[in-house]
Design an enzyme around this catalytic site. Structure first.
Site, PDB file in Angstrom:
ATOM      1  N   PRO A 280      42.129 -19.723  65.115  1.00 28.82           N
ATOM      2  CA  PRO A 280      42.827 -20.756  64.335  1.00 28.82           C
ATOM      3  C   PRO A 280      42.723 -22.145  64.961  1.00 28.82           C
ATOM      4  CG  PRO A 280      44.136 -18.767  64.400  1.00 28.82           C
ATOM      5  CD  PRO A 280      42.971 -18.526  65.309  1.00 28.82           C
ATOM      6  N   CYS A 281      42.388 -23.117  64.112  1.00 32.22           N
ATOM      7  CA  CYS A 281      42.142 -24.470  64.602  1.00 32.22           C
ATOM      8  C   CYS A 281      43.342 -25.395  64.424  1.00 32.22           C
ATOM      9  CB  CYS A 281      40.940 -25.072  63.877  1.00 32.22           C
ATOM     10  SG  CYS A 281      41.178 -25.262  62.089  1.00 32.22           S
TER      11      CYS A 281
END
Length: 707
Positions: A280-281
């Site tokens: 996840p960014c």
């Protein structure tokens, strides 16, 4: 153009394909006339293709028209006639020409109306009937003098590494494309993305895909001949798409996709050659607050508007904590790891900011030959620790100060040489999506750890793809057939619900994606960042598709597509988003599960500016489904880019395992993997082009590279 009467202009307009309808107005009436024409949708606005560069109003001298013969006009002699030796031409929309012509014809047959004061609130008929010397003619179009010079950006990556035989490779891809046909979407067919064009001398490989999403990594690696033997994903709609489009027959255990990575014992993950993951960014994105490792938000797998009760943050954390306590292997791994961010797992921190530690955990236990990770460039600038924690921690010159330095250290500590580079997808897709790619090669324990292999990020060409190469044509957008809806990502199960609600003929597909009057008003008058130049014009590169696409339209955060006047701009369709990301047209988008999406009890909520103009319970389901598609596609990776990068990685990890490093043609097999990755990436790019525009793209590429 020779002098002609209005009548001759009208009679010959059908024979002149290179002319446009222009309303001639005396200069004093130009401003009020244009305002009235805008009010009645007779001219293109700056968010329409017809008005992209402004009004195109221009002077028209008397050589292009002949004055009206009405007696009342002949009486207007003297200074007024001498003052203006020209008229102002206002190009009209073709759809409104017949209406204006009818009003002017009616005016000729009736007695001249008395002059009256013309205001912006005057009706179109009132203006045309009371304003003298207004004429309709056909003349050659005037090109706007406001067209800006567009800076051409080169999307090539590592141009110094271009293969000497790249023209031969490109020609091979284009010839194969011609034999394959247009690659159009085949509804209802489940296609796996393995490649049948691989050389039999190339060895196969296995891979593990964590945070698998909808399979962006898997599409590329399957095309290269890989087999996925383990995949983990928590979001059920993404799992459904993965199973629908990729080969899951080799997944362990039991051909199923594993769920929450926190609850997976590393011993259950089989040995594999390469691990891929796009963790996840959001904790590191510059679009947000960049909380980094502190981000404790839990990804529970809840969808958009689902009826099922969402798992609360505390419940997920408790489940993950129990799983860690019950897994002695996990406890041992955490206790023996010096990395401070992994030690945080012994506390109750299992949020998305710490998910990268699960990649490190798997790498440490399984030790694949290589890994490929993807995240946002903001990872390089996100602080490693909060100010409060850093104040109590002794900082030395070797202490990591950014999230990237912390992650790099953790990856090196589990035995890998680490490389990273920020790469834009501009060259292989129609969007400028810049992402940070992290490559790891397993250290050779028999050699000196300081001896780092010379891995190079590979060459990627610039195919010069633009919005028009992936957008639906206007004919497709007005085609109300079932196949047209399906090709845009609206499944038959959802379309049938919409048709039942309408109780009439099916609307055009474009109407479901056009923004509302309220949203357009908010863009024009309240948004500080939006302007028509930001639309996805045919000749422009698209903006980055993110997981929030389609949310807060009125704030200007989502790129829109211009529609022909007088219609409002529209959102991308799910299929267009998939093409922009580089997903092939054969990739099947999600089906609509009517049991999952809620029915809103408050359809008049004025606080939700994203409520569609068709506010009702059925359309709340439609909006929920479409936003879910945007969310999944915006979180994906670009398969063409992954294919090229994977080819360079496979060069390192597979060539050393071959007993014979030379193929039957006497060529180095390492070079074959690099070329195969490049060839596969280009082919995936072509597979994502609109079938209508594919021939034109191939011809353009042939002219650029194969002459």
């Amino acid at each position: 153009m020779n002098d002609e009467t209005d009548e001759s202009n009208n009679n010959n307009k059908d024979d002149k394909k290179d002319v446009e309808a222009v309303l001639l107005v005396p200069p004093p009436y130009t401003k009020s006339c244009y305002a009235i024409l805008m009010k009645h949708d007779c001219v293109g606005r700056t968010w329409h293709p017809e008005g992209r560069y402004g009004s195109r109003t221009h002077k028209v001298d008397s050589s292009h028209y002949q004055e009206n013969d009405d007696e009342d006009y002949k009486k207007e002699e003297g200074e007024e006639k001498k003052k203006y030796s020209y008229k102002v031409g206002i190009p009209l929309l073709q759809s409104k020409v017949s209406l204006i012509q009818q009003i002017l014809d009616k005016k000729k047959k009736q007695q001249q109306q008395p002059k009256c004061e013309i205001t912006n609130e005057s009706s179109l008929e009132e203006f045309l009937r009371t304003t003298p010397k207004v004429q309709l003619i056909y003349k050659e179009p005037i090109i706007s003098n406001r067209i800006p010079k567009v800076e051409v950006l080169d999307g090539t990556v590592r141009s110094e590494l271009i293969p000497p035989t790249f023209d031969v490779l490109m020609k091979k891809v284009l010839e194969r494309q011609q034999k394959r046909g247009d690659g159009s979407v085949v509804a209802g067919r489940k296609r796996k993305h393995s490649s049948s064009t691989l050389s039999p001398s190339l060895p196969s490989f296995t891979f593990c895909e964590l945070f698998a999403g909808i399979g962006g990594f898997g599409i590329a690696l399957e095309r290269l001949g890989g087999e996925c033997i383990f995949a983990s994903e928590i979001y059920q709609p993404s799992i459904n798409l993965y199973q629908q489009n990729l080969d899951t027959t080799h997944l362990q255990p039991n051909q199923t996709i594993a769920g929450d990575i926190w609850t997976i014992d590393a011993h259950d993950i089989p040995s594999h050659d390469i691990l891929v993951a796009g963790f996840p960014c959001q904790p590191f994105s510059t679009l947000g607050l960049q909380p980094g490792f502190k981000d404790d938000k839990v990804i529970s797998g809840r969808g958009f508007g689902t009826t099922a009760t969402a798992t609360t943050t505390n419940e997920v954390k408790r489940r993950r904590k129990d799983a860690n306590n019950n897994s002695s292997s996990n406890v041992t791994e955490h206790d023996t790891t010096n990395d401070s961010t992994q030690n945080n797992n012994n506390t109750n921190n299992s949020g998305r900011g710490q998910l990268f530690t699960q990649i490190v955990r798997v790498l440490k236990h399984v030790q694949p030959k290589a890994f490929l990770l993807e995240n946002v460039p903001g990872l390089l600038t996100t602080p490693a620790f909060s100010s409060s924690s850093s104040s109590s921690t002794t900082t030395t010159s070797s202490t990591p100060t950014t999230a990237w330095q912390e992650i790099e250290k953790a990856l090196q500590n589990v035995g890998y040489h680490v490389y990273m580079e920020a790469i834009s997808s501009r060259g292989l897709t129609s969007q400028a999506r810049k992402r940070l790619y992290i490559v790891g090669l397993l250290q050779d324990k028999t050699r000196n750890k300081t001896s780092k292999p010379s891995f190079q990020f590979p060459f990627m060409p610039d195919l010069k793809l633009r919005a028009m190469d992936v957008l639906h044509t206007q004919n497709e957008l007005i085609d109300a057939s079932l196949s047209s809806f399906i090709s845009m990502g609206i499944p038959e199960s959802l379309l049938s619900i919409l048709q039942q609600q309408q109780q009439q003929d099916t609307k055009q597909p474009a109407s479901y994606f056009q923004i509302s009057d309220a949203q357009l008003h908010q863009l024009l008058h309240k948004s500080k960042s939006w302007k028509p130049a930001k639309l996805a014009w045919n000749d422009k590169t698209c903006d980055t598709i993110d997981s929030h696409y389609g949310i807060s339209i009125g704030k200007g955060h989502s790129q829109l597509v211009p529609s022909p006047a007088p219609y409002h701009p529209r959102k991308f369709t799910p299929r267009e988003c998939a093409r922009i990301m580089g997903f092939p047209n054969t990739y099947q988008l999600g089906d609509f599960d009517k049991t999952r999406f809620f029915v809103s009890n408050n359809t008049n909520d004025n606080n939700d500016e994203d409520n569609n103009r068709r506010d009702n319970t059925v359309d709340s389901r439609f909006n929920g489904f479409i936003k879910e598609q945007y969310y999944m596609l915006g979180n994906a990776v670009c398969p063409p880019v992954i294919a090229v990068l994977a080819g360079a990685i496979l060069e390192h990890i597979l060539s050393s395992s071959c007993n014979d490093n030379v193929d039957e043609k006497g060529q180095d097999k390492k070079e074959n993997w690099v070329k195969k990755g490049l060839e596969t990436g280009i082919q995936l790019s072509l597979d994502a082009i609109s079938p209508v525009h594919l021939d034109a793209v191939c011809q353009r590429l042939h002219s650029s590279y194969c002459q």
